[in-house]
Design a protein around this motif. Structure first.
Motif, PDB file in Angstrom:
ATOM      1  N   LEU A 258       0.827  -1.208   0.000  1.00  0.00           N
ATOM      2  CA  LEU A 258       0.000   0.000   0.000  1.00  0.00           C
ATOM      3  C   LEU A 258       0.861   1.259   0.000  1.00  0.00           C
ATOM      4  N   ASN A 259       1.852   1.309   0.876  1.00  0.00           N
ATOM      5  CA  ASN A 259       2.714   2.496   0.940  1.00  0.00           C
ATOM      6  C   ASN A 259       3.504   2.686  -0.344  1.00  0.00           C
ATOM      7  N   ARG A 260       3.989   1.571  -0.930  1.00  0.00           N
ATOM      8  CA  ARG A 260       4.718   1.682  -2.193  1.00  0.00           C
ATOM      9  C   ARG A 260       3.801   2.187  -3.309  1.00  0.00           C
ATOM     10  N   ALA A 261       2.561   1.707  -3.338  1.00  0.00           N
ATOM     11  CA  ALA A 261       1.608   2.164  -4.346  1.00  0.00           C
ATOM     12  C   ALA A 261       1.300   3.652  -4.169  1.00  0.00           C
ATOM     13  N   ARG A 262       1.172   4.101  -2.923  1.00  0.00           N
ATOM     14  CA  ARG A 262       0.916   5.525  -2.665  1.00  0.00           C
ATOM     15  C   ARG A 262       2.092   6.390  -3.121  1.00  0.00           C
ATOM     16  N   VAL A 263       3.303   5.926  -2.836  1.00  0.00           N
ATOM     17  CA  VAL A 263       4.479   6.683  -3.257  1.00  0.00           C
ATOM     18  C   VAL A 263       4.567   6.737  -4.784  1.00  0.00           C
ATOM     19  N   ARG A 264       4.259   5.605  -5.443  1.00  0.00           N
ATOM     20  CA  ARG A 264       4.302   5.590  -6.911  1.00  0.00           C
ATOM     21  C   ARG A 264       3.286   6.561  -7.492  1.00  0.00           C
ATOM     22  N   ARG A 265       2.066   6.614  -6.907  1.00  0.00           N
ATOM     23  CA  ARG A 265       1.071   7.591  -7.351  1.00  0.00           C
ATOM     24  C   ARG A 265       1.568   9.018  -7.116  1.00  0.00           C
ATOM     25  N   ALA A 266       2.208   9.226  -5.970  1.00  0.00           N
ATOM     26  CA  ALA A 266       2.743  10.556  -5.671  1.00  0.00           C
ATOM     27  C   ALA A 266       3.826  10.952  -6.665  1.00  0.00           C
ATOM     28  N   GLN A 267       4.679  10.004  -7.053  1.00  0.00           N
ATOM     29  CA  GLN A 267       5.704  10.303  -8.055  1.00  0.00           C
ATOM     30  C   GLN A 267       5.064  10.813  -9.343  1.00  0.00           C
ATOM     31  N   HIS A 268       3.999  10.144  -9.777  1.00  0.00           N
ATOM     32  CA  HIS A 268       3.313  10.559 -10.999  1.00  0.00           C
ATOM     33  C   HIS A 268       2.751  11.971 -10.847  1.00  0.00           C
ATOM     34  N   LEU A 269       2.139  12.268  -9.708  1.00  0.00           N
ATOM     35  CA  LEU A 269       1.569  13.599  -9.491  1.00  0.00           C
ATOM     36  C   LEU A 269       2.660  14.674  -9.429  1.00  0.00           C
ATOM     37  N   LEU A 270       3.781  14.353  -8.819  1.00  0.00           N
ATOM     38  CA  LEU A 270       4.886  15.313  -8.744  1.00  0.00           C
ATOM     39  C   LEU A 270       5.504  15.561 -10.114  1.00  0.00           C
ATOM     40  N   GLU A 271       5.562  14.516 -10.940  1.00  0.00           N
ATOM     41  CA  GLU A 271       6.150  14.644 -12.273  1.00  0.00           C
ATOM     42  C   GLU A 271       5.270  15.462 -13.213  1.00  0.00           C
ATOM     43  N   SER A 272       3.953  15.327 -13.077  1.00  0.00           N
ATOM     44  CA  SER A 272       3.050  15.857 -14.100  1.00  0.00           C
ATOM     45  C   SER A 272       2.279  17.100 -13.698  1.00  0.00           C
ATOM     46  N   GLY A 273       2.312  17.491 -12.427  1.00  0.00           N
ATOM     47  CA  GLY A 273       1.530  18.651 -11.994  1.00  0.00           C
ATOM     48  C   GLY A 273       2.313  19.568 -11.094  1.00  0.00           C
ATOM     49  N   ASP A 274       1.594  20.581 -10.561  1.00  0.00           N
ATOM     50  CA  ASP A 274       2.264  21.547  -9.687  1.00  0.00           C
ATOM     51  C   ASP A 274       1.493  21.773  -8.390  1.00  0.00           C
ATOM     52  N   GLU A 275       0.654  20.815  -8.005  1.00  0.00           N
ATOM     53  CA  GLU A 275      -0.055  20.939  -6.737  1.00  0.00           C
ATOM     54  C   GLU A 275       0.932  20.892  -5.575  1.00  0.00           C
ATOM     55  N   PRO A 276       0.622  21.581  -4.479  1.00  0.00           N
ATOM     56  CA  PRO A 276       1.532  21.568  -3.325  1.00  0.00           C
ATOM     57  C   PRO A 276       1.755  20.154  -2.793  1.00  0.00           C
ATOM     58  N   VAL A 277       2.911  19.950  -2.222  1.00  0.00           N
ATOM     59  CA  VAL A 277       3.248  18.645  -1.662  1.00  0.00           C
ATOM     60  C   VAL A 277       2.229  18.232  -0.609  1.00  0.00           C
ATOM     61  N   GLU A 278       1.761  19.193   0.183  1.00  0.00           N
ATOM     62  CA  GLU A 278       0.791  18.886   1.229  1.00  0.00           C
ATOM     63  C   GLU A 278      -0.512  18.353   0.643  1.00  0.00           C
ATOM     64  N   ARG A 279      -0.933  18.902  -0.493  1.00  0.00           N
ATOM     65  CA  ARG A 279      -2.153  18.451  -1.151  1.00  0.00           C
ATOM     66  C   ARG A 279      -1.971  17.039  -1.716  1.00  0.00           C
ATOM     67  N   ILE A 280      -0.812  16.785  -2.279  1.00  0.00           N
ATOM     68  CA  ILE A 280      -0.532  15.451  -2.825  1.00  0.00           C
ATOM     69  C   ILE A 280      -0.523  14.413  -1.711  1.00  0.00           C
TER      70      ILE A 280
END
Length: 316
Positions: A258-280
């Motif tokens: 679960l934690n690895r899947a969450r981090v992988r989703r976060a990587q995608h969001l960090l790569e493709s958008g500009d939402e604040p880290v707190e929101r991600i």
């Protein structure tokens, strides 16, 4: 003047070959003096280098007079290393020459036996193969380079820059190395290791297995604060049985997956958008930004913001 010999073997990777040429040849000491002489050598006058043929001005005799030898990667790292090359590298090591590899050049260095009993690295895609072929080497796929003193190894092509700058710093100090880094438009120290560039896909459960719908359900609910009991209830089994079957079919525990899947989703969001880290952090189901940063650093090797910054620089 310190002589750096760059060894070009057949099917040498041009990027790996060019990196030490550019970095060492452009380095300057205070007052403008040149600290390095760089020589390209090969076992034959001409060497295939992918899309072109390289004409090397030096033969293997250049290794005998070099203080530092750089081994670039090859297109197929499993290609046997010529016996005369192995002999020349062993002779250079015996007289104290420093030998460093870039990317899959670690396979060339490993073939000499000089890495036996030592820690080393290579490109993360090839690390498992290197470890299988040379079990006497401790292969670390999560770092940019490994310095064991006389022998050094580095990860993928860009990590060759990190390695060369590290060698310059060893030889002439941080100020000279910082100037060389600026010429290469590189930080002298990159945050994190090559773990930040590894694609962290989850190991798939066998199609049609009991875990397949559970993994799919977890992936669809990453934003929720899932507990082990909740996942077990969805799977229709006790937490103990869930843990056992999860490990049997995925090689890890439900919460680690679960934690690895969450981090992988976060990587995608960090790569493709500009939402604040707190929101991600909220979007991927971590209870707090602090917990998110801690878990991200544990898996990726760097902070979420540093990871985003590295992707922004790559897009420019």
């Amino acid at each position: 003047m310190h002589t750096v010999a760059v060894l070009a073997l057949p099917e040498v990777v041009a990027f790996d070959l060019a990196t030490p040429l550019e970095v060492f040849a452009r380095t300057r000491l205070p007052g403008g003096r040149l600290p390095y002489e760089v020589r390209v050598c090969a076992p034959a006058p001409e060497v295939e280098a992918g899309g072109f043929v390289l004409r090397a001005p030096w033969g293997l005799e250049a290794l005998a007079g070099a203080e530092t030898i750089i081994l670039p990667g090859r297109a197929d790292p499993l290609t046997p290393v010529p016996a005369e090359v192995i002999a020349a590298l062993r002779a250079a090591a015996a007289r104290g020459a420093r030998i460093a590899s870039i990317c899959s050049g670690a396979f060339t260095l490993a073939a000499t036996g000089l890495l036996d009993g030592r820690r080393a690295t290579t490109h993360w895609l090839a690390a498992h193969t290197l470890a299988e072929l040379h079990p006497e080497i401790t292969v670390d796929p999560g770092v940019l380079y490994v310095d064991t003193g006389q022998f050094l190894t580095s990860a993928g092509a860009a990590a060759g820059l990190d390695l060369c700058l590290h060698l310059i710093r060893r030889d002439h100090g941080a100020a000279v190395a910082a100037d060389a880094a600026r010429l290469s438009v590189m930080p002298l120290e990159r945050e994190g290791g090559q773990a930040q560039f590894i694609v962290h896909d989850q190991p798939p459960a066998p199609r049609g297995s009991l875990m397949e719908p559970v993994l799919r359900w977890i992936g669809e609910h990453l934003d929720r604060p899932l507990t082990l009991a909740e996942i077990a209830a969805m799977a229709g089994m006790s937490t103990r049985t869930l843990n056992r079957r999860f490990r049997e079919q995925t090689g890890t525990t439900p919460l680690k997956w679960l934690n690895r899947a969450r981090v992988r989703r976060a990587q995608h969001l960090l790569e493709s958008g500009d939402e604040p880290v707190e929101r991600i952090a909220v979007q991927v189901g971590f209870g707090s930004p602090t917990a998110f940063r801690d878990q991200f650093k544990r898996v990726v090797g760097t902070s979420p913001q540093a990871y985003r910054d590295s992707w922004v620089s790559r897009r420019r």
